[in-house]
Motif scaffolding. Structure first.
Motif, PDB file in Angstrom:
ATOM      1  N   ALA A  45       3.880  -1.322  -5.734  1.00 13.62           N
ATOM      2  CA  ALA A  45       5.328  -1.483  -5.858  1.00 13.62           C
ATOM      3  C   ALA A  45       5.925  -0.417  -6.766  1.00 13.62           C
ATOM      4  N   ALA A  46       5.237  -0.126  -7.878  1.00 15.01           N
ATOM      5  CA  ALA A  46       5.740   0.889  -8.806  1.00 15.01           C
ATOM      6  C   ALA A  46       5.801   2.266  -8.149  1.00 15.01           C
ATOM      7  N   GLU A  47       4.801   2.581  -7.334  1.00 15.51           N
ATOM      8  CA  GLU A  47       4.794   3.874  -6.649  1.00 15.51           C
ATOM      9  C   GLU A  47       5.921   3.954  -5.626  1.00 15.51           C
ATOM     10  N   HIS A  48       6.167   2.851  -4.922  1.00 16.43           N
ATOM     11  CA  HIS A  48       7.290   2.842  -3.975  1.00 16.43           C
ATOM     12  C   HIS A  48       8.616   3.004  -4.705  1.00 16.43           C
ATOM     13  N   GLU A  79      11.779   3.094   1.177  1.00 20.32           N
ATOM     14  CA  GLU A  79      10.833   2.990   0.066  1.00 20.32           C
ATOM     15  C   GLU A  79      11.181   1.835  -0.875  1.00 20.32           C
ATOM     16  N   ARG A  80      12.477   1.588  -1.083  1.00 21.39           N
ATOM     17  CA  ARG A  80      12.849   0.506  -1.994  1.00 21.39           C
ATOM     18  C   ARG A  80      12.512  -0.860  -1.407  1.00 21.39           C
ATOM     19  N   LEU A  81      12.702  -1.026  -0.111  1.00 22.57           N
ATOM     20  CA  LEU A  81      12.322  -2.315   0.489  1.00 22.57           C
ATOM     21  C   LEU A  81      10.809  -2.479   0.481  1.00 22.57           C
ATOM     22  N   ARG A  82      10.085  -1.390   0.625  1.00 21.51           N
ATOM     23  CA  ARG A  82       8.633  -1.465   0.517  1.00 21.51           C
ATOM     24  C   ARG A  82       8.212  -1.889  -0.888  1.00 21.51           C
ATOM     25  N   ALA A  87       8.673  -5.597  -1.024  1.00 18.78           N
ATOM     26  CA  ALA A  87       7.598  -6.290  -0.307  1.00 18.78           C
ATOM     27  C   ALA A  87       6.303  -6.305  -1.110  1.00 18.78           C
ATOM     28  N   ARG A  88       5.932  -5.161  -1.665  1.00 17.38           N
ATOM     29  CA  ARG A  88       4.705  -5.101  -2.452  1.00 17.38           C
ATOM     30  C   ARG A  88       4.780  -6.008  -3.682  1.00 17.38           C
ATOM     31  N   ASP A  89       5.933  -6.029  -4.326  1.00 14.63           N
ATOM     32  CA  ASP A  89       6.086  -6.870  -5.513  1.00 14.63           C
ATOM     33  C   ASP A  89       5.970  -8.349  -5.151  1.00 14.63           C
ATOM     34  N   LEU A  90       6.589  -8.751  -4.044  1.00 19.72           N
ATOM     35  CA  LEU A  90       6.506 -10.145  -3.612  1.00 19.72           C
ATOM     36  C   LEU A  90       5.078 -10.519  -3.234  1.00 19.72           C
ATOM     37  N   GLU A  91       4.363  -9.588  -2.617  1.00 16.40           N
ATOM     38  CA  GLU A  91       2.966  -9.853  -2.286  1.00 16.40           C
ATOM     39  C   GLU A  91       2.108  -9.933  -3.549  1.00 16.40           C
ATOM     40  N   HIS A  92       2.354  -9.027  -4.486  1.00 14.66           N
ATOM     41  CA  HIS A  92       1.562  -9.002  -5.721  1.00 14.66           C
ATOM     42  C   HIS A  92       1.733 -10.294  -6.509  1.00 14.66           C
ATOM     43  N   ARG A  93       2.927 -10.867  -6.465  1.00 13.95           N
ATOM     44  CA  ARG A  93       3.191 -12.111  -7.196  1.00 13.95           C
ATOM     45  C   ARG A  93       2.914 -13.345  -6.345  1.00 13.95           C
ATOM     46  N   ALA A  94       2.323 -13.142  -5.172  1.00  8.80           N
ATOM     47  CA  ALA A  94       1.924 -14.236  -4.273  1.00  8.80           C
ATOM     48  C   ALA A  94       3.111 -15.082  -3.817  1.00  8.80           C
TER      49      ALA A  94
END
Length: 213
Positions: A107-110, A129-132, A135-142
């Motif tokens: 998420a940080a890289e995106h 990239e911002r929506l990605r 998405a990554r942040d929501l996945e990382h936080r389950a």
């Protein structure tokens, strides 16, 4: 007395210059302007074979038959190449249309990439990239489960069920992503601000079920 092989007679009748001229004239016909290149090549080969048959005296000589077989092999190769090219194109489009594309980032890289693109006024790429990053942040936080090949609309639907207060904003973010991805829209600074604002708000938000505990 010298006997001229039937194959030589056929090839001599047609002539290289005449064959080239006929092929060029075919390509210029208005009716074939919308025809794909592979189909056009196959059609020209077929017409050439038919012309050989029509000109060959006394049936089909062995030399002509060998030439026909070679041309058929060439036509098959052209068809195979065209099929592979269409398949590769569909694969690239599918990868571009999926949420994460072909490269895996955090998420940080995106977010960093989104900010860089926004600084260059590449708003469409920055929005993606911002929506990605979202998405990554929501996945990382389950909050949402990882799903390969997920689209922006699928992300919005899954996240909206867990975070109903953000349902409309997530749907709007998915719409902006689809516009710059499928609709080839250039994106805008306002659209990017919408995505970055949503990202920042979601980073401090927990699902309703978790918040109630």
């Amino acid at each position: 007395m010298t006997v001229i092989p039937p194959t030589a007679m056929v090839l001599d009748d047609i002539g290289r210059d005449e064959a080239r001229r006929k092929a060029f004239e075919e390509l210029l016909k208005p009716g074939y302007q919308q025809e794909s290149l592979p189909n056009r090549l196959i059609r020209i080969v077929q017409e050439f074979i038919d012309d050989l048959f029509d000109r060959a005296p006394g049936g089909i000589p062995g030399g002509v038959l060998a030439l026909v077989l070679v041309l058929l092999i060439i036509a098959a190769l052209v068809t195979l190449i065209a099929w592979q090219a269409r398949r590769a194109t569909r694969s690239r489009r599918a990868a571009d249309g999926s949420l994460f594309g072909t490269r895996e980032r955090t998420a940080a890289e995106h977010r960093a990439e989104a900010e860089r693109l926004a600084g260059e006024a590449q708003w469409g790429a920055a929005i993606k990239e911002r929506l990605r990053a979202v998405a990554r942040d929501l996945e990382h936080r389950a909050i949402v489960a990882p799903q390969p090949g997920r689209t922006a609309d699928e992300l919005a639907a899954a996240a909206g069920r867990e975070l109903p207060a953000f349902d409309e904003r997530l749907a709007e973010a998915a719409r902006l992503f689809d516009e710059v991805t499928y609709g080839q829209a250039p994106g805008t600074a306002e659209g990017y601000q919408t995505l970055s604002g949503l990202d920042e708000a979601l980073r401090t938000t927990r699902p309703a079920a978790a918040a109630g505990r």
